[in-house]
Design a protein around this motif. Structure first.
Motif, PDB file in Angstrom:
ATOM      1  N   GLU A 298       5.333  -3.878  -1.191  1.00 15.55           N
ATOM      2  CA  GLU A 298       5.117  -2.440  -1.052  1.00 15.55           C
ATOM      3  C   GLU A 298       5.433  -1.701  -2.360  1.00 15.55           C
ATOM      4  O   GLU A 298       4.694  -0.787  -2.758  1.00 15.55           O
ATOM      5  CB  GLU A 298       5.980  -1.886   0.085  1.00 15.55           C
ATOM      6  CG  GLU A 298       5.630  -2.406   1.460  1.00 15.55           C
ATOM      7  CD  GLU A 298       6.223  -3.773   1.776  1.00 15.55           C
ATOM      8  OE1 GLU A 298       5.941  -4.293   2.874  1.00 15.55           O
ATOM      9  OE2 GLU A 298       6.965  -4.321   0.925  1.00 15.55           O
ATOM     10  N   GLU A 301       2.703  -2.485  -5.022  1.00 15.78           N
ATOM     11  CA  GLU A 301       1.473  -1.764  -4.682  1.00 15.78           C
ATOM     12  C   GLU A 301       1.619  -0.280  -5.000  1.00 15.78           C
ATOM     13  O   GLU A 301       0.694   0.350  -5.548  1.00 15.78           O
ATOM     14  CB  GLU A 301       1.153  -1.979  -3.201  1.00 15.78           C
ATOM     15  CG  GLU A 301      -0.209  -1.478  -2.787  1.00 15.78           C
ATOM     16  CD  GLU A 301      -0.573  -1.891  -1.365  1.00 15.78           C
ATOM     17  OE1 GLU A 301      -0.978  -1.009  -0.587  1.00 15.78           O
ATOM     18  OE2 GLU A 301      -0.451  -3.098  -1.050  1.00 15.78           O
ATOM     19  N   HIS A 305      -0.623   1.895  -7.779  1.00 16.18           N
ATOM     20  CA  HIS A 305      -1.370   3.105  -7.402  1.00 16.18           C
ATOM     21  C   HIS A 305      -0.965   4.289  -8.275  1.00 16.18           C
ATOM     22  O   HIS A 305      -1.780   5.197  -8.527  1.00 16.18           O
ATOM     23  CB  HIS A 305      -1.150   3.435  -5.923  1.00 16.18           C
ATOM     24  CG  HIS A 305      -2.020   2.646  -4.995  1.00 16.18           C
ATOM     25  ND1 HIS A 305      -3.319   2.998  -4.726  1.00 16.18           N
ATOM     26  CD2 HIS A 305      -1.782   1.507  -4.284  1.00 16.18           C
ATOM     27  CE1 HIS A 305      -3.853   2.119  -3.885  1.00 16.18           C
ATOM     28  NE2 HIS A 305      -2.943   1.204  -3.605  1.00 16.18           N
ATOM     29  N   LYS A 317      -4.465  -4.124  -3.138  1.00 18.36           N
ATOM     30  CA  LYS A 317      -3.665  -4.642  -2.031  1.00 18.36           C
ATOM     31  C   LYS A 317      -2.778  -5.771  -2.519  1.00 18.36           C
ATOM     32  O   LYS A 317      -3.260  -6.731  -3.132  1.00 18.36           O
ATOM     33  CB  LYS A 317      -4.583  -5.162  -0.908  1.00 18.36           C
ATOM     34  CG  LYS A 317      -3.854  -5.743   0.283  1.00 18.36           C
ATOM     35  CD  LYS A 317      -3.049  -4.686   1.026  1.00 18.36           C
ATOM     36  CE  LYS A 317      -2.397  -5.262   2.284  1.00 18.36           C
ATOM     37  NZ  LYS A 317      -1.533  -4.258   2.950  1.00 18.36           N
ATOM     38  N   VAL A 318      -1.473  -5.661  -2.272  1.00 22.29           N
ATOM     39  CA  VAL A 318      -0.516  -6.701  -2.642  1.00 22.29           C
ATOM     40  C   VAL A 318      -0.135  -7.490  -1.393  1.00 22.29           C
ATOM     41  O   VAL A 318       0.322  -6.912  -0.400  1.00 22.29           O
ATOM     42  CB  VAL A 318       0.746  -6.116  -3.307  1.00 22.29           C
ATOM     43  CG1 VAL A 318       1.729  -7.233  -3.662  1.00 22.29           C
ATOM     44  CG2 VAL A 318       0.373  -5.324  -4.566  1.00 22.29           C
TER      45      VAL A 318
END
Length: 366
Positions: A298, A301, A305, A317-318
């Motif tokens: 999280e 990612e 972003h 997407k990780v």
């Protein structure tokens, strides 16, 4: 085909080809420790030092590998001639220079030479990052492998490591996180027996903060038991230690933050324009034991972003390790179950000898 890359298939093609085939021996070389076992079993049957650090590290590579594989076969109580073998190879000599290509080729040739001299019927040698990607049910994307000493950021397109695009290497890995946690514990006069104890505490208590500054203002106290040593309680050390993955300067290191290295790799992929699908590199798959820390996917990612504006950030997407520390091993298990495994993924002793025309064991001081 046998030494530079694996068959370029989509994961759907791999899935369709899967059927019940005879078991293989899987050896995930690792960068911290090796996992080995039968492909027909649910998980690895044993662990030991990786072949890169096995035995006398000053000795030439051939005898080191011979000793390593002999030890694995002995522990598994199996004869080398009985089954094909899959060997995962950690990312090393990552550059796309002639010297790096020669070193990678030399390592793979030595592995095959040793195994065929031990009468293995067929050998499949695949990059560890590719196998971690397969374990995530993907054949294209970027694999972020937090190894023992370094972290590698590896772009992979249809099962091929894109070294000409650029593999990024960050000079810190799992050990740096463990050592930094040790230093933080010592500052609080927390006593422990060894670095192994600290690693165990890291695995049980540490996590990655979604927002580091905000987390500093929260209560983070938690405890865990370590067999034979009792109970340990940590507070902000729980997220301060892994924060050096994103802010290396906190641990006194001059290195690129993990998010910056991944962003750089993504930039290279976008500029290379090697595929009609311009989003293949927006899937980031984590690998390695430290990548299992809660909150890491999280946070990475979120940072990506923040770095990229739309539309570049759209679709990033990780993905966390599908099988934890054993992801590469399970990727090899998937490959071993493909119906074309022996024909398309392996090389036999006869093919190897014809290709390299060697009559004596390949000796290397790599």
């Amino acid at each position: 085909m046998y030494f530079d890359h694996t068959p370029q298939l989509s994961f759907m093609q791999i899935y369709v080809q899967r059927e019940k085939v005879p078991g293989s021996i899987i050896i995930d070389g690792g960068s911290g420790y090796c996992k080995y076992g039968w492909s027909k079993y649910a998980s690895p049957s044993g662990r030991c030092a990786t072949f890169l650090e096995f035995g006398n590290i000053e000795s030439p590579m051939y005898p080191r590998l011979r000793h390593f594989f002999s030890t694995i076969y002995s522990r598994m109580q199996v004869k080398p001639a009985s089954q094909p073998i899959i060997v995962s190879i950690p990312i090393c000599h990552s550059d796309d220079t002639e010297s790096a290509r020669a070193s990678r080729r030399q390592l793979r040739e030595t592995i095959c030479s040793v195994l065929f001299d031990m009468n293995a019927p067929a050998v499949c040698a695949i990059d560890q990052a590719v196998l971690a990607l397969y374990a995530a049910r993907r054949t294209s994307g970027i694999v972020v492998n937090i190894g023992f000493h370094v972290t590698s950021v590896v772009p992979i397109l249809r099962g091929k490591v894109m070294r000409d695009v650029g593999v990024e290497i960050v000079g810190q890995g799992a050990r740096k996180v463990t050592v930094f946690l040790k230093e933080l514990m010592q500052q609080r006069n927390v006593n422990f027996e060894s670095l192994y104890t600290v690693r165990t505490i890291k695995e049980k208590l540490c996590y990655v903060a979604a927002d580091y500054d905000a987390e500093l203002r929260k209560e983070a106290r938690a405890s865990c038991e370590v067999a034979g040593e009792g109970c340990f309680t940590l507070s902000h050390e729980r997220f301060k230690a892994p924060e050096i993955l994103f802010q290396p300067q906190l641990g006194g290191m001059r290195a690129m933050g993990l998010h910056r290295a991944v962003a750089l790799c993504m930039d290279h992929c976008a500029e290379a324009e090697v595929a009609s699908d311009d989003g293949w590199f927006k899937t980031i798959v984590l690998a390695g034991g430290t990548s299992c820390l809660p909150g890491l996917p999280e946070r990475l990612e979120k940072e990506l972003h923040k770095i990229f504006p739309p539309p570049m950030s759209d679709g990033i997407k990780v993905i966390p390790p599908s099988y934890g520390v054993d992801s590469a091993w399970f990727g090899a298990k998937i490959v071993s179950n493909v119906s074309t495994f022996l024909e398309a993924w392996c090389i036999t002793k006869k093919q190897f000898r014809q290709k390299f025309r060697r009559t004596a064991p390949f000796i290397s001081s790599w």
